[in-house]
Each structure stands twice: as structure tokens, then as C-alpha cells.
Design an enzyme around this catalytic site. Sequence first.
Site, PDB file in Angstrom:
ATOM      1  N   SER A   1     -76.282  -1.799  32.318  1.00  0.00           N
ATOM      2  CA  SER A   1     -75.343  -1.973  33.140  1.00  0.00           C
ATOM      3  C   SER A   1     -75.243  -1.093  34.323  1.00  0.00           C
ATOM      4  O   SER A   1     -74.592  -1.165  35.387  1.00  0.00           O
ATOM      5  CB  SER A   1     -73.968  -1.711  32.516  1.00  0.00           C
ATOM      6  OG  SER A   1     -73.810  -0.323  32.105  1.00  0.00           O
TER       7      SER A   1
ATOM      8  N   LYS B   1     -72.618   5.978  39.754  1.00  0.00           N
ATOM      9  CA  LYS B   1     -72.274   4.923  39.202  1.00  0.00           C
ATOM     10  C   LYS B   1     -70.665   4.614  39.134  1.00  0.00           C
ATOM     11  O   LYS B   1     -70.146   5.708  39.067  1.00  0.00           O
ATOM     12  CB  LYS B   1     -72.733   4.781  37.744  1.00  0.00           C
ATOM     13  CG  LYS B   1     -72.385   3.369  36.899  1.00  0.00           C
ATOM     14  CD  LYS B   1     -73.029   3.359  35.494  1.00  0.00           C
ATOM     15  CE  LYS B   1     -72.769   2.068  34.773  1.00  0.00           C
ATOM     16  NZ  LYS B   1     -73.386   2.256  33.442  1.00  0.00           N
TER      17      LYS B   1
ATOM     18  N   SER C   1     -78.062   1.511  29.012  1.00  0.00           N
ATOM     19  CA  SER C   1     -77.785   1.066  30.247  1.00  0.00           C
ATOM     20  C   SER C   1     -78.332   1.726  31.452  1.00  0.00           C
ATOM     21  O   SER C   1     -78.213   1.417  32.625  1.00  0.00           O
ATOM     22  CB  SER C   1     -76.199   1.054  30.355  1.00  0.00           C
ATOM     23  OG  SER C   1     -75.714  -0.072  30.190  1.00  0.00           O
TER      24      SER C   1
HETATM   25  N1  GLN Z   1     -75.932  -3.557  26.884  1.00  0.00           N
HETATM   26  C1  GLN Z   1     -75.211  -2.647  26.162  1.00  0.00           C
HETATM   27  C2  GLN Z   1     -73.597  -3.103  26.071  1.00  0.00           C
HETATM   28  O1  GLN Z   1     -73.515  -4.129  26.853  1.00  0.00           O
HETATM   29  C3  GLN Z   1     -75.319  -1.389  26.732  1.00  0.00           C
HETATM   30  C4  GLN Z   1     -74.289  -0.855  27.573  1.00  0.00           C
HETATM   31  C5  GLN Z   1     -74.449   0.512  28.272  1.00  0.00           C
HETATM   32  O2  GLN Z   1     -75.387   1.132  27.582  1.00  0.00           O
HETATM   33  N2  GLN Z   1     -73.152   0.972  28.875  1.00  0.00           N
HETATM   34  O3  GLN Z   1     -72.786  -2.582  25.445  1.00  0.00           O
END
Ligand code: GLN
Length: 434
Positions: free
Chosen positions: A127, A52, A151
Site C-alpha cells: 500500500s 506516506k 506494504s
Molecule cells: N496487502 C496487505 C494488506 O492489504 C498489506 C498491507 C500493509 O502492509 N499495509 O493488508
Amino acid sequence: MELKTKIKKTLEKIKKEDKEINSFLVLREEKEILKDAENSKGKLAGKIIGVKSNICVKGLKTSCASKVLENYVAPYDATVIERIKKEGGIIIGMTNMDEFACGFSGESSAFGATKNPVNLKYVPGGSSSGSAAAVSAGFCDIALGSDTGGSIRNPSSHCGVVGLKPSYGAVSRYGLIDLSMSLDQIGPIAKNVEDVALLFSVIQGKDEKDPTTLEISKINLEEIKKPIKDIKVGILDLEGLNYDERIYSLLKEKIEKASEKYGWKLKTIKLNYLDLAVETYYPLVYVEFFSGTRKFDGRKYGKKIEEYAGPEVLRRVFGGSEISKAEYRGRYYNSALKVKSLITKEFEKAFKEVDCIVCPVTPRLPWKIGEKISIEEAYASDVFTVPSSLAGNCALSLPIGKIDSLPAGMQIICDKAQEEKLLRIGRSIESLNE
Ligand code: GLN
């Protein structure tokens, strides 16, 4: 297949299919990858790995899919990368993601949305969108993602692959560009539990560069292959929450099959304060993200975040700055910390009664790319993943089949530092299909 051929074929496939899917932001040169492959020895020998774009890999662009860090080349390896390289893992490139890991659908990347390889009209989740999509499309064996509130689990569920969010402190965050330092964890995504366990076994463990890492005993990969018997499974009571009934039914069907085969005891389990989890999570993330991004002032790293970031990142930067103001002290951040500890206690109580808790990963199936979703609805995508993040538990996202031709996932949550048990439970359920 010989490793060299496998690499060449994979790169050809990526070049052909990833124009559409957009899962990689950086692909390394073939000759460099082949050079690494020649020395690929160790636990990860021959494994092709995607990373990532918020995890530093020396010499590669670690842009967080943002214009802010568009030209940032990491000068060092994150601890997880050092460990992967030492065990012969072959890194092929950096994957797409929601900008600075702020997101749920893979649409907020500054370099274009990633598409779901299962159906290109749909979002892959986020994400860690590119990591899950790359694994699902067969572009790599394993990918690293990061999970703050879901994410790793959310895109794994949407793309039909397996993803592990380790317990807080089980994996070093050194070299991870923070979203929210008290919640972030790096973890693996792969096609099966075995590969997820393999990569976890390499990256887990104490790291003196990250003082929040814990001394947790190494998982035993042989144990994970053995089905687990006579455990107690808590099926989470979802009363009062919004979700797609079809995902919950599919999950119950699967868990009942497992219970018949392995003699598991099932019971419904209630956790209080679940309805407050998302409202608790966001103030924490906004404040910590605001604080973490003060270094992006345009001097040392990349460009000024306020001038170059997209709308979701800016919402958090400005929101975090507001919440942090002295006049609000105690109102949001401290209240959120209080609820965080209440939720943690709910889990501690539950794990005295059951070995694991199961629930859907996401409340709904992937939506169509570009579909208009309100911010409240988008934030609610994390309703089932955020609670275990707040409590610091480990959790696995496991595919359980398709609904309307789109993948659905089951989340299995275990107590802190119980990754071996978690992966064994996951593997036992996975093997029902074999
Ligand atoms: N959807 C969550 C956020 O936007 C999780 C993001 C994540 O786990 N990096 O914060």
C-alpha cells in the site's frame, strides 16, 4: 548541485510528471521547503523526503488516502517525523497510498490510483504506492512507508527500489494511523541500501510514547559499507506455493553470484505453515483494523468510516466486526494467534542454522492497472511478505533486475533486531552490479 537548485528542480519535475503518476497527495509550498532547507543540518542534511499519508506531519493533511480523513490536518508530528526534522531531513509532501493501508496495488486510494513510473500502464504495488513511486520517479531521495504484511516491500519490488521493513518494535509507531497495531511498522524506501540505512538509523530506537518499542542497538553506517563474508544463506523452499518461476530463477542467479564472490554458503531451507500465512494474517488484520477504526465515528476525526470508505476498507470493517462477535470467540482470532506463534517458531529454528533467508518479494510481476484480479489472488500477493511480518522479523526488498521490462525483487529476511546484518547483506548483493 546547490540544495536550493536541487529543490527547485525536483519540484518542477514533480509538477510536470506527477499529474500522470499521482504519487503525491500533498506537496508543500516551495518557499516553506526552501526555508527548511536553510536550516538543514545533521545526518539527513540535504535529503528530500516524502511521507506516506498515514504518518502524522504537523500542519499537513494526513488523509490515509481516504474520504473519511479528507480534511484531517495532523496537529502533531509522529516520532519518526520529529527525528527526521531534528536531523535536517526536508519533508516535501505526503504520498498517495491504498486507502488506510489496506491494499496491494495502489489502486484503492480515494484520490486515484498511483501509476508505476517504470511503466505507466502497470500498478506500482501497495500500500505504500506513492512512496515507492515517488522514489522510483526521482521525486525525493527517501520516502517513509508503513508495512503490515508487505506494504513497503511489495511496492519497492514493483517499482525497482529498495525498501526496509524493520523488526517489530524497532521503530516507534507513535503518530502512525493503525492498520493492525500488532504488525504495523514504519520504514524507509530509497534508491539504494545506503540511503535506506541512513534513514533507518535516524528513526530507529526506543520511544517512551510507544511502549512496544524495543531497546535495539544503533546500526553502524560504516559497517554497512563493508561486504559481509562467510555467512550462511537459506534459499526458501517454495514447494506447494504459486509463483512466477522467472523471479525465483533470477533470485537464485543473483545469490549464486554473491556466494562465489563472498564465500557465502547456500542451502535450501524449508519453513512449515507458509501455506497458512495469508489465512492467518487477514483475520488478525480484520479484527485489529475494526477495533482501531472505531474512533472514526464522524465525531472527533473526519467522517464516519462506514459511510465514506471504499470497498476494501469496508470489507475489513464489516469482516472484523463479524469475527469479533462473542459467538465466534476462539474460532478465528485465537486460532490465527496460534498459527502466528507456530510461524514465529519456524523462523527461530531456521535462524539457528542460517544468517538470512531469501525468497521473492512477490509471487508475480506487477499487473496492468484496472486488470481484474480476484480478491484471493490479490491477497496472495503477500504470500512471501506476510510470514516475516507475523514473526516480527526484519526484511529487505532489493531490486534484482527486470523480467519483461518490469522490475523484480529479492526479499532478504533476518532475525529480529538484526537490521545491521540485513543491510550489510543487502549492500553486498547490491554492489555486485557496480
Ligand atoms: N496487502 C496487505 C494488506 O492489504 C498489506 C498491507 C500493509 O502492509 N499495509 O493488508
